[in-house]
Design a protein around this motif. Structure first.
Motif, PDB file in Angstrom:
ATOM      1  N   ARG A 194       0.928  -1.243   0.027  1.00 11.89           N
ATOM      2  CA  ARG A 194      -0.154  -0.035   0.005  1.00 11.89           C
ATOM      3  C   ARG A 194       0.809   1.180   0.005  1.00 11.89           C
ATOM      4  O   ARG A 194       0.262   2.414   0.172  1.00 11.89           O
ATOM      5  CB  ARG A 194      -0.890  -0.037   1.394  1.00 11.89           C
ATOM      6  N   LEU A 195       2.149   1.294  -0.241  1.00 13.90           N
ATOM      7  CA  LEU A 195       2.987   2.084  -0.081  1.00 13.90           C
ATOM      8  C   LEU A 195       2.553   3.234  -1.149  1.00 13.90           C
ATOM      9  O   LEU A 195       2.506   4.574  -0.810  1.00 13.90           O
ATOM     10  CB  LEU A 195       4.600   1.859  -0.469  1.00 13.90           C
ATOM     11  N   PRO A 196       2.225   3.020  -2.263  1.00 17.62           N
ATOM     12  CA  PRO A 196       1.591   4.246  -3.354  1.00 17.62           C
ATOM     13  C   PRO A 196       0.381   5.070  -2.835  1.00 17.62           C
ATOM     14  O   PRO A 196       0.539   6.042  -2.777  1.00 17.62           O
ATOM     15  CB  PRO A 196       1.084   3.347  -4.492  1.00 17.62           C
ATOM     16  N   GLU A 197      -0.442   4.171  -1.933  1.00 18.68           N
ATOM     17  CA  GLU A 197      -1.395   4.875  -1.351  1.00 18.68           C
ATOM     18  C   GLU A 197      -1.089   5.968  -0.229  1.00 18.68           C
ATOM     19  O   GLU A 197      -1.411   7.001   0.142  1.00 18.68           O
ATOM     20  CB  GLU A 197      -2.636   3.863  -0.823  1.00 18.68           C
ATOM     21  N   TRP A 198      -0.207   5.274   0.631  1.00 15.66           N
ATOM     22  CA  TRP A 198       0.353   6.074   1.713  1.00 15.66           C
ATOM     23  C   TRP A 198       1.090   7.265   1.075  1.00 15.66           C
ATOM     24  O   TRP A 198       0.980   8.173   1.947  1.00 15.66           O
ATOM     25  CB  TRP A 198       1.482   5.044   2.596  1.00 15.66           C
ATOM     26  N   LEU A 199       1.823   7.173   0.293  1.00 13.07           N
ATOM     27  CA  LEU A 199       2.772   8.255  -0.201  1.00 13.07           C
ATOM     28  C   LEU A 199       1.692   9.543  -0.806  1.00 13.07           C
ATOM     29  O   LEU A 199       1.767  10.410  -0.309  1.00 13.07           O
ATOM     30  CB  LEU A 199       3.496   7.775  -1.476  1.00 13.07           C
ATOM     31  N   GLU A 200       0.642   9.099  -1.500  1.00  9.21           N
ATOM     32  CA  GLU A 200      -0.504   9.750  -1.763  1.00  9.21           C
ATOM     33  C   GLU A 200      -1.051  10.497  -0.698  1.00  9.21           C
ATOM     34  O   GLU A 200      -1.178  11.840  -0.708  1.00  9.21           O
ATOM     35  CB  GLU A 200      -1.473   9.072  -2.788  1.00  9.21           C
ATOM     36  N   GLN A 201      -1.575   9.803   0.053  1.00  5.10           N
ATOM     37  CA  GLN A 201      -2.128  10.256   1.538  1.00  5.10           C
ATOM     38  C   GLN A 201      -1.503  11.296   2.045  1.00  5.10           C
ATOM     39  O   GLN A 201      -1.943  12.417   2.946  1.00  5.10           O
ATOM     40  CB  GLN A 201      -2.665   9.072   2.392  1.00  5.10           C
ATOM     41  N   ALA A 202      -0.142  11.023   2.047  1.00  2.00           N
ATOM     42  CA  ALA A 202       0.754  12.051   2.944  1.00  2.00           C
ATOM     43  C   ALA A 202       1.303  13.204   1.724  1.00  2.00           C
ATOM     44  O   ALA A 202       2.051  14.259   2.205  1.00  2.00           O
ATOM     45  CB  ALA A 202       2.082  11.269   3.167  1.00  2.00           C
ATOM     46  N   GLY A 203       0.548  13.507   0.789  1.00  2.00           N
ATOM     47  CA  GLY A 203       0.819  14.488  -0.122  1.00  2.00           C
ATOM     48  C   GLY A 203       1.844  14.271  -1.108  1.00  2.00           C
ATOM     49  O   GLY A 203       2.355  15.472  -1.898  1.00  2.00           O
TER      50      GLY A 203
END
Ligand SMILES: Cc1cc2nc3c(=O)[nH]c(=O)nc-3n(C[C@H](O)[C@H](O)[C@H](O)COP(=O)(O)OP(=O)(O)OC[C@H]3O[C@@H](n4cnc5c(N)ncnc54)[C@H](O)[C@@H]3O)c2cc1C
Length: 458
Positions: A194-203
């Motif tokens: 889920r790293l791609p989502e985590w990066l996106e969530q963190a801006g």
């Protein structure tokens, strides 16, 4: 990067652990304690004061586990991967054999292509046959025996990024939230990372994911084996994509516990192994006679199936905005059609990239671009091998790279020649076992040799 991809690939294959540990960072946090995460932790143990491996499964429990659902399927360890494991864990091979893995030198292997027995098995096609839990278990045992590596059983839920630097991982342990702080975070969460989502969530930017739909259906069953030193111990019967309408192939290996492990794979609506009777019938009817002999033994347990929708890669190397102190390895970056058996060997080469990156004086305060550039060479090589073969499958419809028609004709000539010509088979083997870059096959000498061999065989 000024060196050619083939040279970088050769250098990565030659990476050895340093004679002495030389820590360049305090604590590293690896998320995912399967093959890729453990190999990264092994490398990090030389360069970090401490390494924490987080997994949602308890890594001290042995055998197949829920976090690795593919673990019940037959796993081939390519010779290139075996070499890497031996460098990282001296004595690995002997230890695996002592735990029941079966040595399969070239004389104990048999290969069929489209039903034709390959008359040659190159003398360097050395292999070791064991179940995935045995191989992963030994990698885990050796990694966790390192004094500065420890594990935490928790589900990782996000990143902690302070400014432009990754400083930790958010975790959930039985409903209790916490943070594991570190100077370097390694994502090894597999293809569903889920790293791609985590990066996106963190801006931050999320990497582009590229996919090639292959719709592969895998099935593995285990049979009782009477012979202690079976001959052959490893048999592969693969279908080349052009002739494979929907049958990808089958294989069986002698594995620990006096068992045969047999695998069968089909594409699209071809779903082998829905029942034990179906599995045994197909092994007998669709493959060379020795498959029927293995299927004649008592089946131990059920047939285990696995659906693999696509090969996919995430282009971290192309991100323009990426926090520092963060890398990703293994299937989280690229996972391929498993028929080619590349995953564990690719993970070992990603670990080699990490080693080169950390030894080259990496500045952990800036994004790990040099790491991702090195890793791209490995991913490109594995991706080009597996997807160029898959593009020839009738149900795969692209995307086709430039020059595809010519390159697929050339690779057909080479693959056909591997059935009868030992020199071509050896060169090809070096590439499919990930010891050499695919470009090493793109020479006039190899093509002429293949054309001559195919003319002789006709
Ligand atoms: C059917 C099949 C057959 C295969 N056959 C072969 C083969 O013959 N040879 C070969 O080399 N490779 C093969 N592979 C590929 C191989 O299984 C992988 O490449 C290899 O396991 C490396 O994967 P990994 O460590 O990156 O991820 P995985 O093995 O998928 O492990 C991911 C880990 O991350 C953990 N995790 C995930 N999310 C979280 C979270 N949020 N918090 C904490 N932990 C988390 C999981 O519990 C797991 O331990 C096959 C794959 C499949 C699907």
């Amino acid at each position: 990067m000024s060196r050619s991809p083939a040279r970088v690939f050769a250098a990565l294959n030659a990476v050895r652990p340093p004679d002495q540990a030389s820590p360049v960072l305090g604590k590293a946090v690896v998320v995912g304690g399967s093959v890729a995460g453990l190999l990264a932790a092994r490398v990090l143990s030389d360069h970090a004061e401490s390494v924490v491996v987080i997994d949602r499964d308890d890594l001290h429990v042995t055998g197949a586990r829920p976090g690795v659902p593919q673990g019940t399927q037959l796993h081939a360890l390519l010779p290139g991967g075996l070499h890497q494991l031996e460098y990282l864990f001296p004595g690995f091979r002997a230890q695996a054999a002592a735990q029941g893995a079966v040595e399969a030198p070239p004389a104990a292997q048999r290969n069929y292509l489209d039903g034709r027995l390959k008359v040659v098995v190159p003398d360097d096609a050395d292999s070791l046959a064991g179940s995935r839990p045995l191989l992963e278990g030994l990698i885990r045992q050796r990694t966790l025996a390192l004094p500065n590596v420890k594990t935490v059983t928790a589900r990782a839920t996000g990143l902690v990024i302070d400014g432009v630097v990754t400083t930790g991982v958010r975790c959930d342990t039985g409903g209790v939230s916490g943070i594991e702080r570190g100077d370097l975070v390694v994502d090894a969460m597999g293809r569903s990372s889920r790293l791609p989502e985590w990066l996106e969530q963190a801006g931050w930017e999320r990497p582009v994911t590229r996919r090639m739909a292959v719709h592969l259906n895998y099935a593995t069953a285990v049979f009782r084996r009477a012979e202690t030193n079976p001959d052959p111990a490893v048999v592969l019967a693969l279908h080349s994509p052009r002739t494979a309408t929907d049958v990808a192939g089958a294989a069986y290996f002698a594995v620990e516990g006096d068992r045969w492990m047999a695998m069968m794979a089909g594409y699209g609506d071809n779903r082998p192994g829905r029942t034990a009777e179906d599995f045994v019938r197909r092994l007998r009817e669709q493959f060379p006679p020795e498959f029927g002999e293995v299927a004649g033994n008592e089946m131990l347990g059920d047939v285990r199936t696995y659906g693999h929708a696509d090969s996919r890669r995430r282009d971290f190397h192309a991100l323009t905005r990426l926090p520092a102190g963060l890398v990703s390895v293994g299937d989280a970056v690229a996972s391929f059609n498993p028929v080619y058996g590349q995953g564990m060997t690719a993970a070992a080469l990603h670990a080699a990239c990490l080693s080169v990156y950390l030894r080259s004086g990496a500045d952990l305060g800036t994004p790990a671009r040099r790491f991702f550039a090195l890793q791209k060479v490995v991913v490109d090589a594995a991706w080009s091998m597996s997807t160029s073969a898959d593009l020839a499958l009738p149900h795969v419809d692209g995307p086709y790279p430039r020059g595809y028609r010519l390159s697929s004709w050339v690779s057909r000539q080479i693959v056909t020649a591997t059935v009868t010509d030992v020199a071509i088979a050896r060169r090809f083997n070096q590439v499919v076992s990930m010891r050499e870059h695919p470009r090493s096959l793109a020479t006039p000498g190899v093509l002429l040799g293949a054309l001559r061999a195919n003319r002789r065989a006709r």
